[in-house]
Motif scaffolding. Structure first.
Motif, mmCIF file in Angstrom:
data_model
loop_
_atom_site.group_PDB
_atom_site.id
_atom_site.type_symbol
_atom_site.label_atom_id
_atom_site.label_comp_id
_atom_site.label_asym_id
_atom_site.label_seq_id
_atom_site.Cartn_x
_atom_site.Cartn_y
_atom_site.Cartn_z
ATOM 1 N N GLU A 60 0.929 -0.953 0.346
ATOM 2 C CA GLU A 60 -0.056 0.324 -0.012
ATOM 3 C C GLU A 60 0.960 1.168 0.117
ATOM 4 O O GLU A 60 1.416 1.169 1.098
ATOM 5 C CB GLU A 60 -1.180 -0.092 0.921
ATOM 6 C CG GLU A 60 -1.857 1.141 1.665
ATOM 7 C CD GLU A 60 -2.989 1.255 2.515
ATOM 8 O OE1 GLU A 60 -3.184 2.150 2.899
ATOM 9 O OE2 GLU A 60 -3.234 -0.010 3.163
ATOM 10 N N LYS A 61 1.382 2.313 -1.017
ATOM 11 C CA LYS A 61 2.092 2.966 -1.012
ATOM 12 C C LYS A 61 1.966 4.389 -0.790
ATOM 13 O O LYS A 61 3.064 5.175 0.205
ATOM 14 C CB LYS A 61 2.091 3.077 -2.972
ATOM 15 C CG LYS A 61 2.688 2.195 -3.653
ATOM 16 C CD LYS A 61 2.638 2.594 -4.573
ATOM 17 C CE LYS A 61 3.591 1.182 -5.713
ATOM 18 N NZ LYS A 61 3.989 1.885 -7.299
ATOM 19 N N SER A 62 0.508 4.669 -0.515
ATOM 20 C CA SER A 62 0.251 5.284 0.952
ATOM 21 C C SER A 62 0.900 5.089 2.225
ATOM 22 O O SER A 62 1.581 5.475 3.075
ATOM 23 C CB SER A 62 -1.244 5.956 0.859
ATOM 24 O OG SER A 62 -1.285 4.376 1.055
ATOM 25 N N LEU A 63 0.606 4.244 2.547
ATOM 26 C CA LEU A 63 0.927 3.510 4.290
ATOM 27 C C LEU A 63 3.006 3.688 3.878
ATOM 28 O O LEU A 63 2.781 4.128 5.306
ATOM 29 C CB LEU A 63 0.270 2.175 4.520
ATOM 30 C CG LEU A 63 0.628 1.607 5.528
ATOM 31 C CD1 LEU A 63 0.630 2.719 6.774
ATOM 32 C CD2 LEU A 63 0.294 0.105 5.991
ATOM 33 N N SER A 64 3.481 3.047 2.765
ATOM 34 C CA SER A 64 4.408 2.960 2.770
ATOM 35 C C SER A 64 5.340 4.006 2.793
ATOM 36 O O SER A 64 6.440 4.358 3.155
ATOM 37 C CB SER A 64 4.716 2.246 1.031
ATOM 38 O OG SER A 64 6.303 2.389 1.615
ATOM 39 N N ILE A 86 10.176 -5.089 8.448
ATOM 40 C CA ILE A 86 9.218 -5.270 8.804
ATOM 41 C C ILE A 86 8.518 -5.610 7.324
ATOM 42 O O ILE A 86 8.218 -4.823 5.895
ATOM 43 C CB ILE A 86 8.699 -3.053 9.000
ATOM 44 C CG1 ILE A 86 9.213 -2.355 9.959
ATOM 45 C CG2 ILE A 86 7.417 -3.124 8.785
ATOM 46 C CD1 ILE A 86 9.050 -0.970 9.710
ATOM 47 N N LEU A 87 7.173 -6.359 7.073
ATOM 48 C CA LEU A 87 7.013 -6.946 6.452
ATOM 49 C C LEU A 87 5.328 -7.110 6.431
ATOM 50 O O LEU A 87 4.760 -7.629 7.711
ATOM 51 C CB LEU A 87 7.562 -8.662 6.897
ATOM 52 C CG LEU A 87 6.391 -10.199 5.806
ATOM 53 C CD1 LEU A 87 7.439 -9.542 4.231
ATOM 54 C CD2 LEU A 87 7.856 -10.668 5.463
ATOM 55 N N ASP A 88 4.533 -7.041 5.257
ATOM 56 C CA ASP A 88 3.167 -7.467 5.229
ATOM 57 C C ASP A 88 2.806 -8.698 4.410
ATOM 58 O O ASP A 88 3.889 -8.933 4.216
ATOM 59 C CB ASP A 88 2.568 -5.863 4.281
ATOM 60 C CG ASP A 88 1.194 -6.220 4.239
ATOM 61 O OD1 ASP A 88 0.871 -7.281 5.087
ATOM 62 O OD2 ASP A 88 0.943 -5.541 3.530
ATOM 63 N N ILE A 89 2.222 -9.172 5.222
ATOM 64 C CA ILE A 89 1.408 -10.349 4.775
ATOM 65 C C ILE A 89 1.707 -10.489 3.373
ATOM 66 O O ILE A 89 1.457 -11.548 2.989
ATOM 67 C CB ILE A 89 0.906 -11.197 5.840
ATOM 68 C CG1 ILE A 89 1.719 -11.256 7.267
ATOM 69 C CG2 ILE A 89 0.793 -12.333 5.133
ATOM 70 C CD1 ILE A 89 1.348 -12.347 7.933
ATOM 71 N N MET A 90 0.698 -9.618 2.765
ATOM 72 C CA MET A 90 -0.361 -9.118 2.516
ATOM 73 C C MET A 90 0.007 -8.689 0.744
ATOM 74 O O MET A 90 -0.711 -7.513 0.789
ATOM 75 C CB MET A 90 -2.010 -9.207 2.620
ATOM 76 C CG MET A 90 -2.993 -9.984 2.959
ATOM 77 S SD MET A 90 -4.217 -10.354 4.097
ATOM 78 C CE MET A 90 -5.246 -10.324 2.246
ATOM 79 N N ILE A 91 1.460 -9.099 -0.015
ATOM 80 C CA ILE A 91 1.511 -8.270 -0.731
ATOM 81 C C ILE A 91 1.567 -9.323 -2.453
ATOM 82 O O ILE A 91 1.359 -10.705 -2.164
ATOM 83 C CB ILE A 91 3.128 -8.425 -0.324
ATOM 84 C CG1 ILE A 91 3.857 -9.363 0.419
ATOM 85 C CG2 ILE A 91 3.322 -7.390 0.721
ATOM 86 C CD1 ILE A 91 5.561 -9.223 0.925
ATOM 87 N N PRO A 92 1.329 -8.983 -2.953
ATOM 88 C CA PRO A 92 2.128 -9.662 -4.496
ATOM 89 C C PRO A 92 2.834 -10.555 -5.222
ATOM 90 O O PRO A 92 4.392 -10.094 -4.316
ATOM 91 C CB PRO A 92 1.472 -8.397 -5.192
ATOM 92 C CG PRO A 92 1.966 -7.235 -5.245
ATOM 93 C CD PRO A 92 1.595 -7.155 -3.342
#
Length: 224
Positions: free
Chosen positions: A9-13, A49-55
């Motif tokens: 999510e680029k805005s969150l990033s 820092i790692l998000d689980i739901m990534i493409p």
């Protein structure tokens, strides 16, 4: 400290990067699992820092892959998945901590400090070359004549030089390691920061200097 942020999510990033950089972290931000593994192949990080739901490759697969390669960098999972089973799966796959969205920035920063604390407490948290000492926990550069608190990128450049004394480090390596592979920064920013550090070393009356090897790079050497 240098972090790899994996969040699609680029805005969150962008928001997380701004928060982290304000708190003296250097951040490489990537947006999918394959890109994350590419960065981990060539870069060294103090935390992830790692998000689980990534493409392309989901976060759990990224986590398992880096642990299988023997990469022990601490990992904080940051995700909207809050079920206990999801937390257990993430931790069992090799994560060090788990934070669910939405979250408060102070909690994120506190968890990062806790996660990386064991690294900062290692004996090499203070680096010494000649009469020069760099405290990697406080960012303080000192000699018996005095001390300076270094800005984030000054600290990272001096740390790189002091961890590899006498080794020549190219401007390109400084750019990639400190500003990041996707940065728009140009080589002259390295020259500017080298100048800042040289002025501080002169003021501290240190017995080491930053030597310039023409068309190659810089090294930290004791003055003979």
């Amino acid at each position: 400290m240098r972090l790899l942020l994996i969040e699609d999510e680029k805005s969150l990033s962008r928001a997380l990067t701004a928060i982290l950089e304000k708190n003296n972290y250097s951040v490489d931000a990537v947006f999918d699992g394959e890109e994350a593994l590419s960065y981990l192949n060539v870069g060294t990080y103090d935390g992830i820092i790692l998000d689980i739901m990534i493409p392309k490759l989901d976060g759990i697969s990224v986590l398992k892959a880096l642990r299988a390669r023997g990469i022990t960098t601490p990992v904080l999972i940051l995700t909207a998945k809050s079920d206990i089973d999801d937390k257990v799966r993430g931790l069992d796959s090799g994560a060090n901590d788990y934070l669910t969205k939405p979250f408060a920035p102070p909690e994120l920063l506190a968890r990062l400090r806790a996660m990386t604390r064991s690294q900062s407490a290692q004996p090499d948290s203070c680096l010494c070359v000649g009469n020069l000492t760099l405290n990697c926990a406080s960012f303080e550069l000192s000699t018996p004549a005095g001390s300076f608190h270094l800005a984030n990128k000054e600290f990272q450049m001096m740390e790189l030089l002091m961890r590899h004394p006498k080794n020549i480090i190219s401007p390109t390596r400084f750019l990639e390691q400190i500003w990041g592979y996707d940065s728009d920064a140009e080589i002259n920013v390295v020259w500017v920061y080298i100048s800042y550090l040289r002025k501080k070393l002169a003021a501290l009356h240190t017995d080491v200097h930053i030597k310039s090897t023409r068309n190659v790079g810089y090294s930290l050497e004791e003055i003979k």
